[in-house]
Write a protein that holds these residues in place. Structure first.
Motif, PDB file in Angstrom:
ATOM      1  N   LEU A 136      48.104  53.621  40.731  1.00 25.99           N
ATOM      2  CA  LEU A 136      47.751  52.436  40.379  1.00 25.99           C
ATOM      3  C   LEU A 136      47.794  51.408  41.464  1.00 25.99           C
ATOM      4  N   GLY A 137      46.797  50.853  42.169  1.00 29.00           N
ATOM      5  CA  GLY A 137      46.990  49.682  43.291  1.00 29.00           C
ATOM      6  C   GLY A 137      47.021  48.223  42.465  1.00 29.00           C
ATOM      7  N   PHE A 138      47.839  47.377  43.229  1.00 29.97           N
ATOM      8  CA  PHE A 138      48.035  46.085  42.929  1.00 29.97           C
ATOM      9  C   PHE A 138      47.635  45.038  44.039  1.00 29.97           C
ATOM     10  N   GLY A 139      46.515  44.137  43.458  1.00 26.34           N
ATOM     11  CA  GLY A 139      46.274  42.847  44.487  1.00 26.34           C
ATOM     12  C   GLY A 139      46.789  41.831  43.727  1.00 26.34           C
ATOM     13  N   VAL A 140      47.429  41.044  44.617  1.00 28.06           N
ATOM     14  CA  VAL A 140      48.056  39.844  44.245  1.00 28.06           C
ATOM     15  C   VAL A 140      47.548  38.735  45.127  1.00 28.06           C
ATOM     16  N   THR A 141      47.323  37.417  44.430  1.00 27.80           N
ATOM     17  CA  THR A 141      46.945  36.334  44.974  1.00 27.80           C
ATOM     18  C   THR A 141      48.076  35.560  45.253  1.00 27.80           C
ATOM     19  N   PHE A 142      48.009  34.972  46.799  1.00 24.18           N
ATOM     20  CA  PHE A 142      48.903  33.719  47.095  1.00 24.18           C
ATOM     21  C   PHE A 142      48.422  32.824  48.162  1.00 24.18           C
ATOM     22  N   SER A 143      48.682  31.870  48.184  1.00 23.12           N
ATOM     23  CA  SER A 143      48.076  30.620  49.023  1.00 23.12           C
ATOM     24  C   SER A 143      48.767  30.689  50.374  1.00 23.12           C
ATOM     25  N   THR A 144      47.960  30.260  51.460  1.00 23.60           N
ATOM     26  CA  THR A 144      48.519  30.051  52.705  1.00 23.60           C
ATOM     27  C   THR A 144      48.914  28.550  52.917  1.00 23.60           C
ATOM     28  N   THR A 145      48.761  27.767  51.891  1.00 22.61           N
ATOM     29  CA  THR A 145      48.682  26.304  52.442  1.00 22.61           C
ATOM     30  C   THR A 145      50.029  25.465  52.059  1.00 22.61           C
TER      31      THR A 145
END
Length: 466
Positions: free
Chosen positions: A101-110
């Motif tokens: 299983l792959g995992f995509g995670v959200t993270f902000s550059t700001t």
């Protein structure tokens, strides 16, 4: 004979009660309130892996939705993405109970410094054996800006300009700071890392000063798979330069293809190939063993959908529910003394009642299907062959039944049609799952690779240890 195009399948999730299907969490048997229980994520990860999903994509926000009705009260009552856990911390636990299983995670550059984030993502790439991807966002909530010491959100295009430097720092750390063979682990010589193969990056930019070296040795993918969701001109240019997978959509096939072609054009402008970018859309799939069973589920979800939750999520600056339903939207905005041009997405000449009903019940999304397994598989094949879609982020209406229904009813049908690999066939890193065996690292034409081997780092950079 040409092999049929295969589908990449993610489950779209978020560590909160109400992600994007607002008002459904109180339904009997729904598991949403368990989001802070680690067992929820372990059970879900096992279900997805054994069910044939490619990955789980975790959304995130770093602020509260407090524009609608001038405060966070509606969002808090609805459980709308608050409370909300850090998605990066869920991945190691899910990785420990899965192999593919792959995992995509959200993270902000700001808001947060790039050095610390580079370390966390390299760590996750090691711990998952290369199954990690990053959804690049720049954060749009005003409350998020205030949480990090700003008076208001950074303007849209300025956020993307800042993101360019942020990624430049990350690429220097991930791709340029360490050579692949820096770790030698020579017991006899008592040398773990060859210092001559690790270097400072000495980045000095407009917003960031990062000396380096990176504090994590090269991971299986080095740079995680780069996801992005966008549609704006600035976002399209950014995606053309950086993104490997783009989340986009459209109300019609023509609109989707136009969006995708615009991003492929942008990729070519930045020296990449058109097929360097994959396209994934958020898809609603309500499936039953019969059409009647699927329609019953859809009626249930529509009946319990929360209009307040949807309006709060959209950060609508005017509360249309406060006006008579027979007024036009234009008249309601005039009474509120609110400029119509600030809400260009609202249908000004329909009544308030019609607009609210459409917001709650509208069904004009190209990537929505309700039916039995054959009907659903037929529609997904059209998405692949006619629209050019590469994959879906499956919207979860009901936890865990949405994912379980797809695994039990749709995936076997798609496998029979050659649209998904047979059980256990697809493995390797997340990038290999998307682009093929032997493609764990970014291709040489991606801008990140210009720093490989220490090339093109800031002039005067020296090895980390003299």
């Amino acid at each position: 004979m040409t092999e049929p195009k295969q589908l990449f399948v993610n489950l779209f999730e978020m560590a909160c009660v109400s992600h994007i299907t607002h008002g459904l969490w109180p339904l009997p048997g729904n598991n949403r309130e368990r989001f802070a229980d680690l067992d929820y994520w372990l059970e879900l990860a096992r279900l997805l892996e054994h069910g044939g999903f490619d990955g789980i994509f975790l959304a995130d926000v770093v602020g509260t939705y407090d524009v609608f009705r001038g405060g966070p009260e509606t969002a808090l009552r609805e459980g709308l993405q608050s409370p909300n856990l850090d998605p990066l911390l869920l991945v190691p636990a899910m990785a420990a109970v899965t192999d593919r299983l792959g995992f995509g995670v959200t993270f902000s550059t700001t808001y947060e410094p790039p050095f610390a984030f580079a370390r966390r993502m390299s760590t996750l790439d090691h711990l998952t054996k290369g199954r990690i991807g990053w959804n690049i966002v720049t954060s749009y909530l005003p409350n998020a800006a205030r949480n990090f010491g700003l008076d208001d959100e950074v303007p849209h295009d300025e956020r993307y300009r800042r993101a360019e430097e942020y990624l430049d720092v990350l690429y220097k750390l991930w791709e340029g700071s360490w050579d692949d063979d820096a770790v030698i682990a020579d017991r006899e010589a008592r040398v773990f890392t060859d210092p001559s193969k690790v270097r400072y990056i000495d980045h000095v930019g407009e917003r960031h000063r990062v000396a380096g070296p990176h504090i994590v040795h090269p991971s299986p993918q080095r740079t995680p798979v780069l996801f992005q969701a966008t549609g704006s001109p600035a976002g399209i240019e950014f995606a053309g330069r950086h993104a490997e997978v783009v989340f986009t959509g459209g109300r019609t096939s023509e609109e989707f293809r136009r969006n995708a072609d615009g991003m492929r054009d942008a990729a070519e402008r930045h020296g990449r190939r058109r097929d360097d970018v994959r396209f994934i859309a958020m898809a609603g799939v309500i499936v039953g063993r019969t059409t009647e069973e699927a329609e019953d589920k859809w009626r249930l979800y529509r009946r319990h959908a929360s209009l307040d939750g949807i309006l709060a999520h959209s950060s609508l600056p005017v509360d249309l529910t406060a006006f008579p339903r027979d007024l036009t939207v234009r008249e309601a905005l005039a009474r509120a003394e609110f400029p119509a041009e600030r809400v260009p997405f609202l249908p000004l000449d329909t009544t308030v009642g019609q607009a609210l009903d459409f917001i709650k019940y509208g069904r004009d999304d190209r990537f929505l299907v309700v039916g039995d397994p054959k009907t659903v598989a037929d529609e997904i094949e059209r998405w692949l062959d006619e629209d050019g879609l590469d994959g879906i982020n499956l919207r979860q209406y009901y936890s865990f039944d949405t994912a379980r229904d797809f695994a039990d009813l749709v995936i076997p049908e798609l496998r029979r049609r050659g649209r998904l690999p047979q059980e256990g066939e697809r493995s390797g890193t997340l990038r290999e799952r998307l682009f093929g065996d032997g493609h764990s690292r970014l291709p040489q034409r991606h801008p990140a690779t210009r720093y490989r081997g220490g090339a093109n780092l800031r002039e005067g950079a020296v090895p980390a240890t003299p």
